[in-house]
Motif scaffolding. Structure first.
Motif, PDB file in Angstrom:
ATOM      1  N   ARG A  64      -2.540  -0.221   3.349  1.00 50.61           N
ATOM      2  CA  ARG A  64      -2.636  -0.621   1.777  1.00 50.61           C
ATOM      3  C   ARG A  64      -3.347   0.427   1.234  1.00 50.61           C
ATOM      4  O   ARG A  64      -3.267   0.573  -0.114  1.00 50.61           O
ATOM      5  CB  ARG A  64      -2.992  -1.862   1.714  1.00 50.61           C
ATOM      6  CG  ARG A  64      -1.895  -3.062   1.963  1.00 50.61           C
ATOM      7  CD  ARG A  64      -2.524  -4.331   1.884  1.00 50.61           C
ATOM      8  NE  ARG A  64      -1.139  -5.347   2.351  1.00 50.61           N
ATOM      9  CZ  ARG A  64      -1.412  -6.621   2.925  1.00 50.61           C
ATOM     10  NH1 ARG A  64      -2.567  -7.017   3.171  1.00 50.61           N
ATOM     11  NH2 ARG A  64      -0.396  -7.225   3.265  1.00 50.61           N
ATOM     12  N   ALA A  67      -1.551   3.837   0.124  1.00 50.77           N
ATOM     13  CA  ALA A  67      -0.833   3.383  -0.921  1.00 50.77           C
ATOM     14  C   ALA A  67      -1.533   3.261  -2.117  1.00 50.77           C
ATOM     15  O   ALA A  67      -1.067   3.742  -3.300  1.00 50.77           O
ATOM     16  CB  ALA A  67       0.169   2.061  -0.791  1.00 50.77           C
ATOM     17  N   ALA A  68      -2.760   2.512  -2.282  1.00 52.59           N
ATOM     18  CA  ALA A  68      -3.644   2.624  -3.430  1.00 52.59           C
ATOM     19  C   ALA A  68      -4.143   3.899  -3.879  1.00 52.59           C
ATOM     20  O   ALA A  68      -3.895   4.398  -5.156  1.00 52.59           O
ATOM     21  CB  ALA A  68      -4.709   1.408  -3.136  1.00 52.59           C
ATOM     22  N   ASP A  71      -1.256   5.858  -5.307  1.00 55.49           N
ATOM     23  CA  ASP A  71      -0.741   5.398  -6.808  1.00 55.49           C
ATOM     24  C   ASP A  71      -1.920   6.018  -7.570  1.00 55.49           C
ATOM     25  O   ASP A  71      -1.620   6.391  -8.592  1.00 55.49           O
ATOM     26  CB  ASP A  71      -1.052   3.773  -6.828  1.00 55.49           C
ATOM     27  CG  ASP A  71       0.208   3.111  -6.288  1.00 55.49           C
ATOM     28  OD1 ASP A  71       1.221   3.692  -6.038  1.00 55.49           O
ATOM     29  OD2 ASP A  71       0.223   1.864  -5.970  1.00 55.49           O
ATOM     30  N   ASP A  72      -3.389   6.117  -7.119  1.00 48.16           N
ATOM     31  CA  ASP A  72      -4.345   6.430  -8.135  1.00 48.16           C
ATOM     32  C   ASP A  72      -4.050   7.845  -8.297  1.00 48.16           C
ATOM     33  O   ASP A  72      -4.174   8.522  -9.675  1.00 48.16           O
ATOM     34  CB  ASP A  72      -5.618   6.395  -7.531  1.00 48.16           C
ATOM     35  CG  ASP A  72      -6.146   4.815  -7.350  1.00 48.16           C
ATOM     36  OD1 ASP A  72      -5.577   4.094  -8.220  1.00 48.16           O
ATOM     37  OD2 ASP A  72      -7.207   4.615  -6.686  1.00 48.16           O
ATOM     38  N   SER A  74      -0.984   9.536  -8.259  1.00 47.87           N
ATOM     39  CA  SER A  74       0.116   9.865  -9.230  1.00 47.87           C
ATOM     40  C   SER A  74      -0.165   9.343 -10.453  1.00 47.87           C
ATOM     41  O   SER A  74       0.666   9.892 -11.421  1.00 47.87           O
ATOM     42  CB  SER A  74       1.293   9.012  -8.621  1.00 47.87           C
ATOM     43  OG  SER A  74       0.991   7.459  -8.814  1.00 47.87           O
ATOM     44  N   ALA A  75      -1.112   8.814 -10.902  1.00 49.64           N
ATOM     45  CA  ALA A  75      -1.422   8.548 -12.392  1.00 49.64           C
ATOM     46  C   ALA A  75      -2.168   9.624 -12.961  1.00 49.64           C
ATOM     47  O   ALA A  75      -2.018   9.633 -14.234  1.00 49.64           O
ATOM     48  CB  ALA A  75      -2.530   7.469 -12.365  1.00 49.64           C
TER      49      ALA A  75
END
Length: 76
Positions: A64, A67-68, A71-72, A74-75
């Protein structure tokens, strides 16, 4: 290639009769059965490993977190 000798019982003889009714030789049927048993064993081992990872709270938390982090990233 080596030779394998096995003792069969009535159930194995019946299974061989079914498997060879389409023209497959007894040797081919035995080889196919051994290979299928190995694949089933490998799938069971991989499934058990995946279930162990799924049930490992530390691994779940690490997944997790990764994944977080992705995500950060890819922002941007």
């Amino acid at each position: 290639m080596s030779t394998l000798t096995i003792r069969t019982d009535a159930a194995v003889e019946h299974a061989l009769a079914v498997l060879t009714s389409g023209g497959l030789s007894r040797s081919e049927a035995a080889r196919a059965a051994i290979l299928e048993a190995e694949r089933a064993h490998r799938r069971a081992r991989l499934r058990a490993e995946a279930e162990a990872l799924r049930d490992d709270p530390e691994d779940v938390a690490a997944s997790r977190q990764l994944a977080a982090e992705m995500d950060d990233a890819s922002a941007w």
